[in-house]
Design a protein around this motif. Structure first.
Motif, PDB file in Angstrom:
ATOM      1  N   ALA A  12      -8.897   9.312  -1.003  1.00 41.43           N
ATOM      2  CA  ALA A  12      -8.817   7.850  -0.978  1.00 41.43           C
ATOM      3  C   ALA A  12      -8.252   7.345   0.343  1.00 41.43           C
ATOM      4  O   ALA A  12      -8.732   6.340   0.895  1.00 41.43           O
ATOM      5  CB  ALA A  12      -7.959   7.363  -2.138  1.00 41.43           C
ATOM      6  N   ASN A  13      -7.228   8.033   0.863  1.00 42.07           N
ATOM      7  CA  ASN A  13      -6.656   7.600   2.144  1.00 42.07           C
ATOM      8  C   ASN A  13      -7.639   7.775   3.285  1.00 42.07           C
ATOM      9  O   ASN A  13      -7.647   6.979   4.239  1.00 42.07           O
ATOM     10  CB  ASN A  13      -5.375   8.397   2.423  1.00 42.07           C
ATOM     11  N   ASN A  39       0.821  -1.213   0.000  1.00 44.65           N
ATOM     12  CA  ASN A  39       0.000   0.000   0.000  1.00 44.65           C
ATOM     13  C   ASN A  39       0.855   1.264   0.000  1.00 44.65           C
ATOM     14  O   ASN A  39       0.503   2.263  -0.634  1.00 44.65           O
ATOM     15  CB  ASN A  39      -0.932   0.003   1.211  1.00 44.65           C
ATOM     16  N   LEU A  83     -10.931   7.489   2.940  1.00 39.97           N
ATOM     17  CA  LEU A  83     -11.953   6.457   2.760  1.00 39.97           C
ATOM     18  C   LEU A  83     -11.444   5.068   3.089  1.00 39.97           C
ATOM     19  O   LEU A  83     -12.237   4.167   3.376  1.00 39.97           O
ATOM     20  CB  LEU A  83     -12.468   6.490   1.316  1.00 39.97           C
ATOM     21  N   LEU A  84     -10.111   4.869   3.045  1.00 39.98           N
ATOM     22  CA  LEU A  84      -9.566   3.545   3.324  1.00 39.98           C
ATOM     23  C   LEU A  84      -9.796   3.121   4.770  1.00 39.98           C
ATOM     24  O   LEU A  84      -9.887   1.931   5.060  1.00 39.98           O
ATOM     25  CB  LEU A  84      -8.065   3.518   3.015  1.00 39.98           C
ATOM     26  N   ILE A 117      -7.356  13.398  -5.063  1.00 47.10           N
ATOM     27  CA  ILE A 117      -7.902  12.041  -5.076  1.00 47.10           C
ATOM     28  C   ILE A 117      -7.162  11.165  -4.067  1.00 47.10           C
ATOM     29  O   ILE A 117      -7.772  10.361  -3.350  1.00 47.10           O
ATOM     30  CB  ILE A 117      -7.807  11.455  -6.495  1.00 47.10           C
ATOM     31  N   PHE A 118      -5.838  11.323  -3.991  1.00 46.33           N
ATOM     32  CA  PHE A 118      -5.069  10.549  -3.017  1.00 46.33           C
ATOM     33  C   PHE A 118      -5.495  10.882  -1.597  1.00 46.33           C
ATOM     34  O   PHE A 118      -5.621   9.991  -0.741  1.00 46.33           O
ATOM     35  CB  PHE A 118      -3.570  10.834  -3.182  1.00 46.33           C
TER      36      PHE A 118
END
Length: 245
Positions: free
Chosen positions: A104-105, A47, A107-108, A100-101
């Motif tokens: 995304a982090n 990851n 939401l992870l 976006i990164f």
């Protein structure tokens, strides 16, 4: 490892797995606790390398791994050319990728919490059930890329080779990295040699290149020296054990 072109998460996971196996007392064990530590290290590296894989993808237009290769394909479809001109002509795209990164982090975290129970159930399945499924996906993936049975044969051949290397304690990560980066390094090296008319001094003319070259050479010499010294120390201990008292 993510910042290296073509290496990506697979190589990062293999190297992290090997380091955990060699550098940790728990990771060296073949019991459940040792296996869990090695898998956790490989998953974390898998990851963590994804962010670095976007460096060669956006700066040079060279995919860092399979995911960034898909991203580059999408960029071409949208009329964007990954590379240095992307920062000049479409800087808003780079900020979009950064955003976006960030999202995304965030939401992870909840997504990972929701999936933990399901992944735990999968891990409890016997390996005799999971391994054939993984093998089928490997075969389908190889066939979908080349659309030939030759690719499936290559999967079988390299699978056997990997098994023999693992059985004889030969590290897999350097071999995989060589297969991925070998053609790219060879082509770039030949281009550089043609420009410099065969002179290796071109690698040390600029300060950054000279610093990287010196660090690389020192790393090689240090690794060889440590290996030779440890082997000599082991032989010395063996001789002392053989000598009669």
């Amino acid at each position: 490892m993510g910042a290296l072109p073509g290496a990506g998460s697979d190589i990062a996971a293999w190297i992290s797995y090997a380091i955990a196996r060699r550098g940790s007392r728990v990771g060296r064990r073949d019991d459940e606790q040792g296996s869990v530590e090695r898998i956790m290290s490989a998953s974390a590296a898998n990851n963590a390398s994804l962010g670095g894989a976007y460096i060669p993808a956006t700066v040079f237009g060279i995919p860092g791994d399979a995911i960034t290769a898909i991203v580059i394909s999408v960029m071409f479809i949208k009329g964007l050319n990954p590379g240095p001109t992307l920062f000049l002509n479409n800087p808003e795209t780079i900020y979009t990728i950064f955003a976006i990164f960030f999202i995304a982090n965030l939401l992870l975290v909840p997504l990972g919490i929701l999936c933990i129970r399901g992944f735990g159930l999968i891990l409890r399945l016997p390996s005799s059930y999971v391994s054939p499924v993984i093998l089928v996906f490997c075969i389908l993936g190889a066939f979908s890329v080349e659309n030939t049975l030759f690719a499936v044969g290559l999967v079988a051949a390299f699978g056997l080779l990997g098994y023999l290397m693992e059985a004889n304690d030969i590290p897999l990560a350097p071999a995989i990295l060589g297969l991925i980066l070998g053609p790219m390094i060879e082509q770039t090296f030949m281009t550089t040699m043609l420009k410099s008319q065969g002179s290796l001094a071109i690698f040390f003319e600029r300060p950054i290149g000279a610093a990287i070259g010196v660090v690389t050479i020192l790393t090689w010499l240090t690794a060889i020296g440590v290996k030779v010294f440890s082997r000599g120390a082991e032989e010395g201990r063996a001789r002392k054990d053989v000598q009669p008292t």
